[in-house]
Structure formats: C-alpha cells, structure tokens
Enzyme design. Structure first.
Site, PDB file in Angstrom:
ATOM      1  N   ARG A   1       0.859  -1.179   0.000  1.00  0.00           N
ATOM      2  CA  ARG A   1       0.000   0.000   0.000  1.00  0.00           C
ATOM      3  C   ARG A   1       0.895   1.228   0.000  1.00  0.00           C
ATOM      4  O   ARG A   1       1.983   1.218   0.574  1.00  0.00           O
ATOM      5  CB  ARG A   1      -0.927   0.019   1.220  1.00  0.00           C
TER       6      ARG A   1
ATOM      7  N   GLU B   1      -3.048   8.200  -3.896  1.00  0.00           N
ATOM      8  CA  GLU B   1      -3.432   7.330  -5.010  1.00  0.00           C
ATOM      9  C   GLU B   1      -4.876   7.632  -5.388  1.00  0.00           C
ATOM     10  O   GLU B   1      -5.735   7.637  -4.509  1.00  0.00           O
ATOM     11  CB  GLU B   1      -3.283   5.865  -4.583  1.00  0.00           C
TER      12      GLU B   1
ATOM     13  N   HIS C   1      -1.696   0.568  -9.798  1.00  0.00           N
ATOM     14  CA  HIS C   1      -2.274  -0.446  -8.912  1.00  0.00           C
ATOM     15  C   HIS C   1      -2.773  -1.622  -9.745  1.00  0.00           C
ATOM     16  O   HIS C   1      -3.904  -2.099  -9.585  1.00  0.00           O
ATOM     17  CB  HIS C   1      -3.414   0.146  -8.072  1.00  0.00           C
TER      18      HIS C   1
END
Length: 323
Positions: A238, A267, A286
């Site tokens: 993450r 993000e 991602h």
C-alpha cells in the site's frame, strides 16, 4: 426460481479489473451445480434479494445494504483486503467474513519478479536508447548473489520468494511472528536493529505487507539512508507504507537506485507529482493484482466455503477473517 426463493449464494453487482461480474457468477455456478447462485445486477435487486439470503459475495458491502441483510451469516469478500467493509457492524451481527487471500499470489509474484529483472538488466535504459535509435552499450547488474528482502510473508510474499528461488539469491523475510519461519533463507521481525541490519544488506526491497499501525510509514528517510545506493524498492503493498516525500528525496539524491511502484500515496498519483518525471521510477496504476484468472481462483475459495456452509453453518471457513 421464483421471487420468493432464497438463493444459496447471492453475488453483488460490482466487478473488478474491468472484467464483467457475470464471469464470476458463471465460475461459481460451474463449481456448485447443486446450489442456486444468483446475480443481483442492479441496486434495486441487491436491496430486494439480500434481505433473506444467508451467504453473499461481492467486492463491497456498504452499511445501508448490510442493514437490509436481515439473515446474513457469511459475507465472502472478493478482495484480499477487508478494511473497506463495515467490520464493526458485521462483527456485531456475528457475520462471518472471508477474503480472497491467495488469489493474487501468482500474478503479483510475477509482477515483482518482472520489476526486479527490469532494474537488474536495466531494460528501461535500453528502451530509452531504442527510442532514440542509439546503439550504445550500457552497464547492467546480475541478480544472482543479490539479497532480496520481502516485507510480508503472506500468500503474496511467499509467491515472490518461490519465484526467486531459481535465481540464486539470498532472501530475508520480515513478518510479525518470525518464530513461525517462512520460505526465505532468513526470517526476522520488525525490531529496529534486526530490520535496519536487513536494510543495510538489501539489494531489492519488496513490500508485500498489509497497511497497519506497524507498517504505516515503515520506509522513510532513515531507512533510505540505511539502504545501499544501488538498492531498489518494489512496492506492491500500500502506498502509505512508504513516506512519499522521503522517497522522492531518496530518488533525487541517489540514496537508492530506483523504485517500482504499483501503489502510491496519494493514489491515484496526481498528474503534477514529481514521481511521474523521475527516470529511475517505474509506475503502474495499482495493476499488479490484475489477472485473467482472478474470478476462477476466487470462485474456488467461495464455492468451497458455500459448500461447507451448506453442510454445516457452524464450520470454519477458508480465509475466514471475522469473527
């Protein structure tokens, strides 16, 4: 099936990775020929059908929908992470929650290996010279004999370690309970001295851990200074596991050689963010979790749990995270 019939498995309408949720439904039905599997394709259908169903699967479950699920006993989350779910309410309702742990192992393992090989053989440098039609040699590295530290030895970390085994590298695994061991040559915890020593020996640092109080900001200024200037960071965990400002400073100051980032903080990464323009950074949106086999692997887990639940509602379920 009439409107009053309760399906054995209700699938909510949200898909993932741009793949139609109908593929997920078909995969579950193939594995459960003796059970009824229904797709709630609209918001109205979700609200209407969830009221009486005991076993539900989907990517998300908001509080309003949970409120309508009067008889819910199992929610099979279609993601590995469950932090986006109303976990407190689910626990209060004594709803068992399972996740998709293990589904991502092969594809994210390959993503990490590809990122490491990219920086080892410096394919990005070759690509830039090809764009310029420039036939000029450049120096590269060799993976054999390197040290790869993998933070997080869950299904993804184990998949990374397994794929690194033929390359003749030394591996260090970092986990909360190092006494459990793991597939790496060495296993340590998050204690400062042991972790700092590992960083100082690391050529490739792979982050494959969940975001917790321990891992938030785990890699910052001090850690980048401790790492060797030839080290490369690969983050498939993450974004907030890494201090972004410290990462930019480390890359600009050559405290590390490069970074492969499938996740960022913030993000999505804003268009004006400096990480976009650094030549020693690889960014993917991602995307490491994408695989055409996602629904097939997920259906294996969910169908097995639906079968277990149908036979005995009190049985322990695979990948059960709550209660």
């Amino acid at each position: 099936m009439s409107d009053t019939d309760e399906p054995d498995v209700l699938v909510l309408r949200t898909g993932t990775h741009g793949m139609p949720v109908e593929q997920y439904v078909a995969a579950i039905r193939e594995r459960l020929p003796e059970q009824t599997v229904e797709l709630a394709r609209t918001p109205g259908a979700e609200r209407d059908r969830i009221e009486d169903v005991r076993f539900v699967t989907g990517m998300t479950l908001d509080e309003d929908l949970l409120e309508a699920a009067e008889n819910l006993e199992v929610f099979a989350c279609a993601y590995a992470g469950t932090g986006h779910l109303p976990l407190e309410q689910l626990e209060e309702r004594n709803v068992a929650v399972t996740n998709a742990s293990g589904v991502h192992g092969p594809n994210i393992g390959e993503h990490v290996l590809g990122a490491i090989l990219r920086y080892t053989r410096r394919f990005h440098v070759g690509a830039r010279r090809q764009e310029r039609r420039e036939w000029r040699h450049y120096q590269a590295y060799e993976l054999q004999g390197s040290t790869v530290t993998i933070v997080g030895l869950g299904a993804i970390g184990e998949a990374v370690a397994e794929r690194l085994e033929p390359f003749g590298v030394e591996t260090i695994g970092v986990r909360y309970s190092p006494e459990k061991g793991g597939p790496t040559d060495e296993v340590i915890g998050f204690e400062d001295d042991a972790f700092d020593d590992a960083l100082a020996r690391t050529d490739y640092l792979v982050l494959a851990c969940p975001l917790t109080d321990t891992t938030r900001g785990l890699i910052g200024h001090d850690e980048f200074v401790t790492m060797d200037p030839d080290a490369v960071l690969v983050n498939v965990a993450r974004g907030p596991v890494v201090d972004t400002d410290a990462l930019v400073a480390a890359l600009r100051s050559s405290w590390i050689r490069g970074a492969s980032l499938d996740v960022t903080d913030p993000e999505p990464l804003p268009e004006e963010h400096p990480l976009w323009t650094l030549e020693n950074v690889q960014i993917t949106p991602h995307n490491a979790g994408h695989t055409p086999e996602y629904y097939e692997r997920l259906a294996d887990i969910v169908a097995e749990n639906a079968r277990r639940f149908g036979e005995d509602p009190e049985t322990e379920l695979r990948n059960q995270v709550r209660p």
